[in-house]
Write a protein that holds these residues in place. Sequence first.
Motif, PDB file in Angstrom:
ATOM      1  N   ARG A 244      -7.023 -17.470  -4.809  1.00  0.00           N
ATOM      2  CA  ARG A 244      -6.609 -18.643  -4.162  1.00  0.00           C
ATOM      3  C   ARG A 244      -5.125 -18.751  -4.116  1.00  0.00           C
ATOM      4  N   PRO A 245      -4.622 -19.619  -3.316  1.00  0.00           N
ATOM      5  CA  PRO A 245      -3.014 -19.394  -3.284  1.00  0.00           C
ATOM      6  C   PRO A 245      -2.341 -19.826  -4.641  1.00  0.00           C
ATOM      7  N   LEU A 246      -1.349 -18.894  -4.952  1.00  0.00           N
ATOM      8  CA  LEU A 246      -0.795 -19.147  -6.187  1.00  0.00           C
ATOM      9  C   LEU A 246       0.209 -20.296  -5.849  1.00  0.00           C
ATOM     10  N   ARG A 247       0.545 -21.061  -6.984  1.00  0.00           N
ATOM     11  CA  ARG A 247       1.398 -22.486  -6.797  1.00  0.00           C
ATOM     12  C   ARG A 247       2.668 -22.501  -7.560  1.00  0.00           C
ATOM     13  N   THR A 248       3.683 -22.860  -6.996  1.00  0.00           N
ATOM     14  CA  THR A 248       4.928 -22.994  -7.950  1.00  0.00           C
ATOM     15  C   THR A 248       4.777 -24.178  -9.089  1.00  0.00           C
ATOM     16  N   GLY A 249       5.323 -23.495 -10.258  1.00  0.00           N
ATOM     17  CA  GLY A 249       5.106 -24.340 -11.389  1.00  0.00           C
ATOM     18  C   GLY A 249       3.943 -23.973 -12.411  1.00  0.00           C
ATOM     19  N   GLU A 250       2.809 -22.769 -11.793  1.00  0.00           N
ATOM     20  CA  GLU A 250       1.954 -22.691 -12.662  1.00  0.00           C
ATOM     21  C   GLU A 250       2.324 -21.396 -13.626  1.00  0.00           C
ATOM     22  N   ARG A 251       1.722 -21.275 -14.691  1.00  0.00           N
ATOM     23  CA  ARG A 251       2.120 -20.441 -15.829  1.00  0.00           C
ATOM     24  C   ARG A 251       1.362 -19.113 -15.582  1.00  0.00           C
ATOM     25  N   VAL A 252       1.829 -18.150 -15.631  1.00  0.00           N
ATOM     26  CA  VAL A 252       0.707 -16.632 -15.241  1.00  0.00           C
ATOM     27  C   VAL A 252       1.321 -15.809 -16.200  1.00  0.00           C
ATOM     28  N   ARG A 253       0.502 -14.453 -16.463  1.00  0.00           N
ATOM     29  CA  ARG A 253       0.894 -13.355 -17.099  1.00  0.00           C
ATOM     30  C   ARG A 253       0.490 -12.323 -16.115  1.00  0.00           C
ATOM     31  N   VAL A 254       1.480 -11.464 -15.798  1.00  0.00           N
ATOM     32  CA  VAL A 254       1.300 -10.226 -14.785  1.00  0.00           C
ATOM     33  C   VAL A 254       1.171  -9.093 -15.781  1.00  0.00           C
ATOM     34  N   THR A 255       0.214  -8.097 -15.288  1.00  0.00           N
ATOM     35  CA  THR A 255      -0.028  -6.898 -16.208  1.00  0.00           C
ATOM     36  C   THR A 255       0.796  -5.927 -15.520  1.00  0.00           C
ATOM     37  N   TYR A 256       1.950  -5.906 -15.654  1.00  0.00           N
ATOM     38  CA  TYR A 256       2.788  -4.807 -15.016  1.00  0.00           C
ATOM     39  C   TYR A 256       2.739  -3.535 -16.016  1.00  0.00           C
ATOM     40  N   SER A 257       1.942  -3.576 -17.002  1.00  0.00           N
ATOM     41  CA  SER A 257       1.910  -2.521 -18.018  1.00  0.00           C
ATOM     42  C   SER A 257       0.926  -1.369 -17.427  1.00  0.00           C
ATOM     43  N   VAL A 258       0.025  -1.855 -16.449  1.00  0.00           N
ATOM     44  CA  VAL A 258      -0.766  -0.711 -15.861  1.00  0.00           C
ATOM     45  C   VAL A 258       0.047   0.516 -15.169  1.00  0.00           C
ATOM     46  N   GLU A 259      -0.643   1.511 -14.984  1.00  0.00           N
ATOM     47  CA  GLU A 259      -0.014   2.657 -14.448  1.00  0.00           C
ATOM     48  C   GLU A 259       0.356   2.198 -13.100  1.00  0.00           C
ATOM     49  N   ALA A 260       1.460   2.677 -12.300  1.00  0.00           N
ATOM     50  CA  ALA A 260       1.947   2.565 -11.127  1.00  0.00           C
ATOM     51  C   ALA A 260       0.991   3.228 -10.122  1.00  0.00           C
ATOM     52  N   GLN A 261       1.105   2.581  -9.060  1.00  0.00           N
ATOM     53  CA  GLN A 261       0.105   2.933  -8.071  1.00  0.00           C
ATOM     54  C   GLN A 261       1.025   4.327  -7.499  1.00  0.00           C
ATOM     55  N   ASN A 262       0.139   5.437  -7.101  1.00  0.00           N
ATOM     56  CA  ASN A 262       0.739   6.514  -6.342  1.00  0.00           C
ATOM     57  C   ASN A 262       0.694   6.264  -4.822  1.00  0.00           C
ATOM     58  N   VAL A 263       2.008   6.688  -4.503  1.00  0.00           N
ATOM     59  CA  VAL A 263       2.018   6.425  -2.857  1.00  0.00           C
ATOM     60  C   VAL A 263       1.006   7.142  -2.030  1.00  0.00           C
ATOM     61  N   ASP A 264       0.381   8.334  -2.473  1.00  0.00           N
ATOM     62  CA  ASP A 264      -0.457   9.116  -1.817  1.00  0.00           C
ATOM     63  C   ASP A 264      -1.997   8.495  -1.830  1.00  0.00           C
ATOM     64  N   ALA A 265      -2.051   7.233  -2.607  1.00  0.00           N
ATOM     65  CA  ALA A 265      -3.315   6.649  -2.613  1.00  0.00           C
ATOM     66  C   ALA A 265      -3.698   5.945  -1.234  1.00  0.00           C
ATOM     67  N   TYR A 266      -2.486   5.870  -0.493  1.00  0.00           N
ATOM     68  CA  TYR A 266      -2.782   5.202   0.870  1.00  0.00           C
ATOM     69  C   TYR A 266      -3.330   6.077   1.755  1.00  0.00           C
ATOM     70  N   PHE A 267      -3.270   7.434   1.264  1.00  0.00           N
ATOM     71  CA  PHE A 267      -3.543   8.555   2.180  1.00  0.00           C
ATOM     72  C   PHE A 267      -5.009   9.407   1.875  1.00  0.00           C
ATOM     73  N   GLY A 268      -5.652   8.789   1.106  1.00  0.00           N
ATOM     74  CA  GLY A 268      -6.601   9.486   0.383  1.00  0.00           C
ATOM     75  C   GLY A 268      -6.790   9.788  -1.042  1.00  0.00           C
ATOM     76  N   ASP A 269      -5.916  10.004  -1.764  1.00  0.00           N
ATOM     77  CA  ASP A 269      -5.686  10.025  -3.208  1.00  0.00           C
ATOM     78  C   ASP A 269      -6.396   9.032  -3.984  1.00  0.00           C
ATOM     79  N   ALA A 270      -6.670   9.336  -5.294  1.00  0.00           N
ATOM     80  CA  ALA A 270      -7.452   8.412  -5.985  1.00  0.00           C
ATOM     81  C   ALA A 270      -6.468   7.206  -6.115  1.00  0.00           C
ATOM     82  N   ILE A 271      -7.040   5.838  -5.966  1.00  0.00           N
ATOM     83  CA  ILE A 271      -6.353   4.713  -6.133  1.00  0.00           C
ATOM     84  C   ILE A 271      -6.350   4.237  -7.751  1.00  0.00           C
TER      85      ILE A 271
END
Length: 239
Positions: free
Chosen positions: A199-226
Amino acid sequence: MADPKWKLPESSTLSRLTREALFATVRRNLEAAGPDAPWKDFTGPRTLELLSEEDGRRIAEEVFEQFQMIEGRKLFAGCEIALKERPDLYVLRSEAQELEPRTDWPEGVVADGDNVFQHDDVEGTVLVVREVGEVDRLMREGVPEGTIGVIDDAGGTMTAPILEEFDGVVCLAGTVRSHLAIISREFGVPVLMGSRTRRPLRTGERVRVTYSVEAQNVDAYFGDAIKPRAEVVLLDGEA
């Protein structure tokens, strides 16, 4: 005009339609000029046109018409100025994009996205930024500490002046190849791209973003594992 060996499939309908229209127009103009037309007539003080201003206007109209027929919507605007100047062409992504129809959202997760680079998880307060006037205000007053920006624009131009002041960013558009992703690496600001929302994120909400997960590979958009997508977890309220 041959197919270049480095060309990859387009990641959007708009880019594909634009490329096809541009290539077809240039081919048509080259054929009309004839095989003996000197290249100097296409450059410098031109007497022949590979792509004229009239061609550009026609291509824009045709591409937009085809895009609407295929996608069933207007173009997504990066900020409100495009919407105000051309309401016939543009709509804000945040107002038009359907919410992610998945049924397996984990408890408390309100959004997910492709992680640009690995970073510690970030807890902060959501600030939705969609207007140039809001960016101007934040440039003058500063972005509050502990802010996670939520934006529509993957180009990065609108938010570049204040990007490094965010603790993190969640972008509703683009991929890890987008301009915003590129400059976020330079600024060291963790960013999720192509984010899907429960649902839309709203100004003022407290959140935690899991930036610690492995970065997405650019080749994932062209058939590699996502890679698994990073998640935005709501810390207060209901997802």
